[in-house]
Enzyme design. Structure first.
Site, PDB file in Angstrom:
ATOM      1  N   GLU A 175       1.511  -0.226  -4.907  1.00  0.00           N
ATOM      2  CA  GLU A 175       0.585   0.876  -5.222  1.00  0.00           C
ATOM      3  C   GLU A 175       1.437   2.140  -5.324  1.00  0.00           C
ATOM      4  OE1 GLU A 175      -3.314   3.309  -3.557  1.00  0.00           O
ATOM      5  OE2 GLU A 175      -1.805   2.564  -2.188  1.00  0.00           O
ATOM      6  N   ASP A 230       0.826  -1.201   0.000  1.00  0.00           N
ATOM      7  CA  ASP A 230       0.000   0.000   0.000  1.00  0.00           C
ATOM      8  C   ASP A 230       0.868   1.261   0.000  1.00  0.00           C
ATOM      9  OD1 ASP A 230      -2.707   1.158   0.431  1.00  0.00           O
ATOM     10  OD2 ASP A 230      -1.845   1.843   2.327  1.00  0.00           O
TER      11      ASP A 230
END
Ligand code: MG
Length: 650
Positions: free
Chosen positions: A397, A355
């Site tokens: 990401e 993330d």
């Protein structure tokens, strides 16, 4: 009203002249029927293995609820593995499974735990094992940029910032390279009075840029009238300091200020360089020199429990700190997180989705890449040590402004999400312009290849942080099917986001929950909505959008996903091929070839609403692998109906 789509069966005659006849709903109940040909032995070239690399992104909390508590859970996923298999998944990306204060799980309390609301470690182990029998890998979402505020590390850091866990977070006294720009904010945990009232002596050492404050009973002085440095405090008070020796400025006065003080070099200007302060939240220690800065110049405070930490997203997500990037792997933070990752890798987890990686070092690409290299190397070593096949999968990401800025992240990670693929596809379908799509895909690939020769381009339409692709396409089912067909015939490793395969729509304008809608499995069944606090769009979740209904509907969006996933899984050129652009004879049509180990396929997609006829006598059009919409083959020409797609074996 159900739309009906017409396929054309190409018939091969001895003369190799193709003729065609229209046919309604050619797909049998068990899947698409290949074009009827006297000799379909060419189909034997299709692999029985799963080649596609398709990953299904699911929100554990809203995918499927096995125990009826309104929360999706891990056992719910296990119960629906056949469904996931049917859309060709070779891997599942699970939203964070760890204990967390939020439903979505991105503020992690304990990286070694499974959130009891989602299941147990035994449930996860069972999912991994059962998925493996279907050749489906499990990827976990791992949050390295920040932990949750309830994480024990953060609690210990707050109670003892100078202790070991104080180094796990970014407190105001060591912003260093972690906080050099980008988004985020200092979150103050101040409590109590930060000011002071009493007689104080101030000694400013301008050469060393320090100020030393001492409690005193010496006589108070009035302010200097010929000062060049001033003490600013209280309700707008300015007191000129006396220069007692070269570069040393002092004053003793009765001080009263609720907020602390600043040093100023002008009585009128607040421009940069005229205001000098401290580091946010750092308290004055009487008798100890205190370092002052001009930028930032936070109020210099006296007391209370003032402490500020850095959070890129919000106060519930304090950023983790790994020290200087070149030595990140030597930090205790890194080691603890790596140990947690090892636990899951040992259990059989085959990949991680990372993330918010661009914020680990505050959008400093070089620092982030340096960190990610170390992190990937560490996990890949663990993977190989436990006998993992090939390299460990890891996708970042790394959501940057554009593909050019993202590309360097390939130096750190083998795979990165290609947000720009989806943006381009949405734009081109909106414009009805397909003829430069292959060129754009190749452009992206060349960007990435410059940083990593074996890059894995993680393509997708939209995810849990974006408006649904179907909403972007105006809820036009024909366009949604086209998008699916394009995604599953493009090079890369395609990700399908929970609900996309059913044509779900939703925008973030009403809340993130509305793009994270649960799967509606049956026409009449309810969906697990407790995690989403009931924020589901019931107008969308009608009977006909359910899996049950779409499985029975030959014209459903789900049908297209299954058809194209099946093709991608069987045809190595589609799954692994090198793309080659073909100059399209029509502006609306995207054309390319994909080739792998001697196998080549021709891919055609009509991004427009008109029905062009393409002269394709230079290509073979007698072996249709998969199609969507109206496709007519006749005498070396292929007619593509609105938003239709076709893949031919060469
Ligand atoms: Mg449940």
């Amino acid at each position: 009203m159900t739309k009906r789509f017409f396929h054309i069966f190409a018939l091969v005659f001895a003369t190799l002249v193709l003729t065609a006849c229209p046919h309604v709903d050619p797909d049998g109940p068990d899947g698409p029927v290949p074009p009827v040909t006297p000799d379909d032995s060419w189909r034997n070239q299709a692999s029985k293995e799963k080649l596609s690399g398709i990953t299904y992104q699911l929100n554990v909390y809203s995918f499927a609820d096995s125990d009826g508590d309104g929360w999706g859970d891990i056992r719910g996923i296990t119960q629906h593995l056949d469904y996931l298999d049917s859309i060709g998944a070779t891997a599942l990306w699970l939203s964070p499974i760890h204990e967390s204060m939020s439903y979505h799980g991105y503020n992690v309390n304990d990286y070694c735990s499974v959130n009891p609301r989602l299941g147990s470690e035994a449930d996860l182990q069972d999912l991994i094992s059962q998925a493996k029998t279907r050749n489906i890998d499990i990827y976990l979402d791992f949050v390295l940029n920040h932990s949750g505020k309830d994480n024990i590390w953060f609690k210990q850091a707050m109670s003892d910032p100078s202790g070991i866990y104080g180094n796990y977070y970014v407190f105001e006294d060591k912003p260093g390279e972690s906080v050099t720009g980008g988004m985020g904010t200092w979150c103050s945990t101040s409590s109590g009075n930060v000011g002071y009232e009493g007689r104080l002596h101030f000694k400013l050492d301008w050469g060393k840029k320090t100020v030393t404050v001492t409690e005193t009973t010496d006589a108070a002085q009035g302010p200097s009238s010929s000062a060049s440095k001033w003490l600013y405090y209280g309700d707008g008070k300015l007191a000129g300091l006396y220069e007692t020796s070269s570069g040393i400025f002092e004053i003793t006065l009765d001080f009263k200020s609720e907020w602390g003080f600043l040093i100023r070099t002008s009585t009128t200007s607040w421009d940069s360089g005229t205001k000098w302060g401290g580091t946010a939240g750092k308290k004055v220690q009487f008798g100890t020199p205190y370092a002052i800065n001009s930028n930032p110049a936070a109020d210099i405070t006296f007391g209370g429990e003032s402490l500020s930490y850095w959070a890129s997203f919000d106060a519930s997500m304090p950023d983790l700190y790994y020290g200087p990037h070149a030595k990140a792997s030597e930090s205790s933070t890194f080691k603890d997180l790596a140990a947690a990752a090892d636990k899951w890798i040992d259990m059989g987890v085959a990949g991680l989705r990372l993330d918010a990686v661009i914020w680990i070092y505050q959008n400093n690409t070089a620092a982030n890449v340096s960190f990610l290299k170390q992190w990937y190397e560490r996990c890949n070593t663990s993977w190989k040590a436990r006998g993992g096949k090939g390299d460990f999968y890891m996708v970042g990401e790394s959501w940057c402004d554009n593909a050019e800025k993202m590309a360097p992240y390939y130096e750190g990670l083998p795979s990165n999400f290609n947000f720009y693929y989806g943006f381009t596809l949405k734009d081109r379908i909106g414009k009805g312009k397909g003829d430069d799509f292959a060129k754009t895909v190749i452009y992206f690939q060349n960007l990435f290849r410059a940083y990593r020769s074996d890059f894995i381009d993680a393509t997708f339409l939209s995810n849990h942080d974006q408006d649904r692709f179907a909403s972007d396409l105006g809820r036009d089912i024909a366009k949604e099917k086209l998008a699916a067909a394009v995604l599953l015939t493009s090079p890369g490793k395609p990700f399908i986001y929970q609900g996309e395969e059913l044509g779900y729509w939703g925008t973030k304008s009403r809340g993130d929950e509305y793009v994270r809608t649960p799967i509606k499995w049956t026409r009449s069944g309810s969906v697990p909505s407790s995690a989403l606090n009931g924020k589901v769009d019931n107008s969308m979740l009608n009977a006909e959008i359910s899996v049950e209904a779409q499985e029975q509907n030959q014209a459903s969006v789900l049908r297209v996903y299954r058809d194209f996933a099946k093709a991608r899984n069987g045809w190595k050129a589609l799954a692994k091929g090198q793309i080659e652009e073909i100059i399209s004879p029509n502006a609306a049509v995207a054309m390319w070839k994909m080739s792998y180990e001697g196998q080549t396929v021709l891919v055609l997609h009509n991004f427009g609403s008109a029905g062009p006829v393409l002269p394709l006598s230079n290509y073979k059009t007698d072996k249709l692998i998969v199609s969507n919409g109206m496709v007519t083959v006749s005498n070396g020409a292929v007619a593509l109906g609105a938003y239709s797609s076709a893949v031919f074996l060469q």
